[in-house]
Design an enzyme around this catalytic site. Structure first.
Site, short mmCIF file in Angstrom:
data_model
loop_
_atom_site.label_atom_id
_atom_site.label_comp_id
_atom_site.label_asym_id
_atom_site.label_seq_id
_atom_site.Cartn_x
_atom_site.Cartn_y
_atom_site.Cartn_z
N HIS A 80 38.73 35.22 50.03
CA HIS A 80 38.63 35.90 48.74
C HIS A 80 39.74 35.37 47.85
O HIS A 80 40.53 34.51 48.27
CB HIS A 80 38.67 37.42 48.88
CG HIS A 80 39.95 37.98 49.39
ND1 HIS A 80 40.44 37.72 50.66
CD2 HIS A 80 40.87 38.81 48.81
CE1 HIS A 80 41.57 38.37 50.84
NE2 HIS A 80 41.87 39.03 49.73
N HIS A 82 42.41 36.87 46.04
CA HIS A 82 43.69 37.47 45.71
C HIS A 82 44.76 36.38 45.76
O HIS A 82 44.62 35.39 46.48
CB HIS A 82 44.03 38.61 46.66
CG HIS A 82 43.41 39.91 46.23
ND1 HIS A 82 43.15 40.93 47.11
CD2 HIS A 82 43.00 40.36 45.02
CE1 HIS A 82 42.60 41.96 46.46
NE2 HIS A 82 42.51 41.63 45.19
N ASP A 84 47.53 35.94 47.07
CA ASP A 84 48.21 35.54 48.31
C ASP A 84 47.28 34.77 49.24
O ASP A 84 47.68 34.41 50.35
CB ASP A 84 48.78 36.77 49.03
CG ASP A 84 47.72 37.78 49.44
OD1 ASP A 84 46.78 37.99 48.65
OD2 ASP A 84 47.83 38.37 50.53
N HIS A 85 46.06 34.47 48.80
CA HIS A 85 45.08 33.82 49.68
C HIS A 85 44.63 32.45 49.19
O HIS A 85 44.53 31.52 49.99
CB HIS A 85 43.85 34.72 49.85
CG HIS A 85 44.08 35.87 50.75
ND1 HIS A 85 43.64 35.91 52.04
CD2 HIS A 85 44.77 37.02 50.56
CE1 HIS A 85 44.02 37.05 52.62
NE2 HIS A 85 44.71 37.73 51.73
#
Length: 295
Positions: A80, A82, A84-85
């Site tokens: 996904h 976000h 931090d990804h």
């Protein structure tokens, strides 16, 4: 929610929880990311996949490339978007020539005003631009590995898990984590979708879950059953509190979350809000301006 373990953490090092899977921890610890985002390297042959490349941190990207070694990156796969990804996907692709594959970009235009302003969990990566979007059931393959997409909306509308068919492992991103329940933030996060996605995983026979944050989960169906029970318990708690009196959103938090870290207060409010919106859709509660009540 588990306590963050004391340092040292294995940031930047390649760990190998099983022969086909390497794991590299990013340097982004926080109350929302635990000790940091875990990037996974799948495969041991001349072509591998990288799952959730993480934040755009040069040291972390260097650690991923070092972990890949002489192999070619066949796909950079994001669960996904976000922040931090997925932000490291673009610079990693630029350095290696690998395609970005996985979840769809998140469409924010025309979204609910709740998306305006600072996010309450890790914010969305609006620069994410995949070369290929995987639909539910589609797969990426390499020498000795097959990663099949499992559509699991709820935490975000574009969330995917990836099933490693050769070993029975499932990479769960933020949908299921061993250290904490997933934060569901409306309007993109949807509690009804999240519960349906948990039911979908419960029907599977995966051997182990590898999340982007926290330790591997070796009894996944038992964990998912407990998570569904926890969410139903929260729902019943909300209905009980509304049965006592109408309430505004902030009033729920001290009654439902004893001893909560103040930094997580807004996240707790959004989780309760996700339940309330789901209950409203099901015709069980209603709202008048800032106040909620049962029907």
């Amino acid at each position: 929610m588990a306590e963050i373990p004391p340092k040292p953490w294995p940031t930047g090092l390649v760990e190998r929880p099983e022969p086909l899977v390497g794991r590299v921890l990013a340097p982004n610890p926080s109350p929302y990311t635990f000790t940091g985002t875990q990037t996974y390297i799948v495969g041991t042959g001349d072509a591998v996949a990288v799952i959730d490349p993480g934040p755009d941190e040069p040291d972390h990207i260097d650690a991923i490339i070092a972990g890949v070694g002489e192999a070619r990156i066949a796909a950079i796969m994001c669960t996904h978007t976000h922040r931090d990804h997925s932000p490291a996907a673009a610079p990693l692709a630029q350095r290696t020539g690998a395609p970005i594959v996985g979840c769809a970009p998140l469409v924010l235009e025309g979204a609910d005003p709740l998306l305006d302003g600072p996010r309450l969990d890790e914010s969305f990566d609006t620069t994410y631009a995949p070369d290929r979007v995987l639909e539910d059931g589609e797969a990426m393959t390499g020498p000795g590995w097959t990663l099949r997409a499992v559509h699991t909306p709820g935490h975000t509308s574009n969330h995917l898990c990836f099933a490693l068919e050769e070993t029975g492992a499932l990479f769960t991103g933020d949908h299921v984590m061993g250290w904490s329940t997933s934060v569901v933030v409306p309007p993109d996060g949807d509690m009804g979708d999240y519960m349906a996605s948990l039911e979908k995983l419960y029907a599977r026979e995966d051997r182990v879950y590898y999340a982007a944050h926290g330790a591997p989960m070796e009894k996944p169906r038992q964990l998912v059953r407990g998570m569904m029970g926890h969410r139903r318990q929260r729902e019943n708690q909300i209905l009980r509190l509304l049965g006592e009196a109408p309430r505004s959103l902030p009033e729920f938090i001290p009654l439902m979350y004893k001893g909560l870290d103040p930094r997580l207060d807004k996240a707790a409010q959004m989780s309760v809000s996700a339940h309330l919106i789901d209950l409203e859709r099901r015709g069980m509660v209603s709202r008048s301006e800032e106040t909620w009540q049962t029907i």
